[in-house]
Design an enzyme around this catalytic site. Sequence first.
Site, PDB file in Angstrom:
ATOM      1  N   ARG A  93     -12.931   3.805  51.834  1.00  0.00           N
ATOM      2  CA  ARG A  93     -11.503   4.116  50.745  1.00  0.00           C
ATOM      3  C   ARG A  93     -12.953   2.956  49.164  1.00  0.00           C
ATOM      4  O   ARG A  93     -13.116   2.145  49.449  1.00  0.00           O
ATOM      5  CB  ARG A  93     -10.634   4.105  50.468  1.00  0.00           C
ATOM      6  CG  ARG A  93     -10.283   5.407  50.978  1.00  0.00           C
ATOM      7  CD  ARG A  93      -8.206   5.984  50.752  1.00  0.00           C
ATOM      8  NE  ARG A  93      -8.648   6.195  49.227  1.00  0.00           N
ATOM      9  CZ  ARG A  93      -7.714   6.414  48.569  1.00  0.00           C
ATOM     10  NH1 ARG A  93      -6.169   5.545  48.952  1.00  0.00           N
ATOM     11  NH2 ARG A  93      -7.483   6.541  47.565  1.00  0.00           N
ATOM     12  N   ASP A 241      -5.401  -1.097  41.159  1.00  0.00           N
ATOM     13  CA  ASP A 241      -6.425  -0.941  42.910  1.00  0.00           C
ATOM     14  C   ASP A 241      -8.010  -1.771  42.833  1.00  0.00           C
ATOM     15  O   ASP A 241      -8.222  -2.409  43.129  1.00  0.00           O
ATOM     16  CB  ASP A 241      -7.277   0.649  42.796  1.00  0.00           C
ATOM     17  CG  ASP A 241      -5.824   1.712  43.184  1.00  0.00           C
ATOM     18  OD1 ASP A 241      -4.967   1.992  42.262  1.00  0.00           O
ATOM     19  OD2 ASP A 241      -5.935   1.066  44.415  1.00  0.00           O
TER      20      ASP A 241
HETATM   21  O1  MRU Z   1      -4.967   7.079  46.320  1.00  0.00           O
HETATM   22  P1  MRU Z   1      -3.854   6.141  46.347  1.00  0.00           P
HETATM   23  O2  MRU Z   1      -2.526   7.158  46.721  1.00  0.00           O
HETATM   24  O3  MRU Z   1      -4.280   4.961  47.556  1.00  0.00           O
HETATM   25  O4  MRU Z   1      -3.726   5.371  44.689  1.00  0.00           O
HETATM   26  C1  MRU Z   1      -2.278   4.366  44.612  1.00  0.00           C
HETATM   27  C2  MRU Z   1      -2.376   3.601  43.448  1.00  0.00           C
HETATM   28  O5  MRU Z   1      -3.239   3.876  42.681  1.00  0.00           O
HETATM   29  C3  MRU Z   1      -1.591   2.498  43.319  1.00  0.00           C
HETATM   30  O6  MRU Z   1      -0.784   2.441  42.053  1.00  0.00           O
HETATM   31  C4  MRU Z   1      -2.359   1.011  43.136  1.00  0.00           C
HETATM   32  O7  MRU Z   1      -2.806   1.617  45.044  1.00  0.00           O
HETATM   33  C5  MRU Z   1      -1.326   0.173  43.528  1.00  0.00           C
HETATM   34  S1  MRU Z   1      -0.186   0.272  44.550  1.00  0.00           S
HETATM   35  C6  MRU Z   1       0.536  -1.870  44.884  1.00  0.00           C
END
Ligand code: MRU
Length: 350
Positions: A93, A241
């Site tokens: 990712r 992220d």
């Molecule tokens: O696609 P995801 O479910 O991995 O996205 C996660 C998010 O956007 C969260 O808000 C982010 O990673 C913060 S986690 C503490």
Amino acid sequence: MHWTTLQWLGDALSGQFQILDQTLLPEHEMMIELTSVDEVWAAIHALKVRGAPAIGCAAAYGAVVGARSGDISSVAKVLENLQKTAAYLATSRPTAVNLFWALDRMTKFGEAQTSTDPEEFLASLLTEAHSIRDEDDAMCHSIGKHGAALLGDGMGVLTHCNAGGLATSDYGTALAVIYSAIEAGKKVHVFADETRPLLQGARLTAWELSRRGVPVTVICDNMAAVVMREKKVQAVVVGADRIASNGDAANKIGTYGVALLAKAHGIPFYVAAPSSTFDMTLEDGSGIPIEERNPDEITHGFGRMTVPAGVSVYNPAFDVTPAELITALITEKGLISPVNSRNVKAMIES
Ligand code: MRU
């Protein structure tokens, strides 16, 4: 114990790396074992384990899985396995910087070891992966303490996606703020955006808040404006992220819209994240790589065709909220406010 997001059972050579498969929630609560690097890659890619800090922890344990796979007859071979694994997992990712941060840390740690015994070397890699997980847990608790002071008794708090224990080693970032406020004796009611298209808010945030006894109301993403106008929420807290050095913050698609709505309604908008989520190499958010995911997630979400065949679909998984819309960044080191390059550098590089 509420649940376990991810864990390593046993020693480095024969132990098991297990995760809670988040694609099955809330219907099924199932731990699965990831026995190969391919399985770790696929689990991260498919969001079986997800959320920036949890992806970092999974990558660290995945690095151990890879390091012990194949030829482990010498330290040099184990190191080669580790380096190959790190390069491969880095393609799972693109947006959450914690993935690259954890892989880089594991690789550098491995390269610095002087042991000549492969088993001892593997054991030290596992210890480092455990440290990444334990440090994440400590950072999350610290984020919670710093952020809890921002929430008043009786507040409604809106969150988007899942930035809770499921997205970290255990306690969360945005949800840590809520957990800590509640532990300090405040009453908090959470409004969870369902978070199209993969429903992390409805499936995961609502699940984990219920499991921890926190009152939660799920709303569709397009209801946030009304909930704000009806004065049901007094603060927004989300995770991130990747945060650029000026404070621009990438988070789940839809976060930017929520930040604009919060501004329009005079509601503070907080982003909670550990220092492992900051990318100080980026001047601003325009350099953050945004993952685009399979259109099927929109056209056939959860098993039903919801878009006519052949119609084009755009599916970016994240967006970037500009620093000027963020009231404060909540980190384990303290609050950053106002959010700008000078204050971010002063806090993160301290
Ligand atoms: O696609 P995801 O479910 O991995 O996205 C996660 C998010 O956007 C969260 O808000 C982010 O990673 C913060 S986690 C503490």
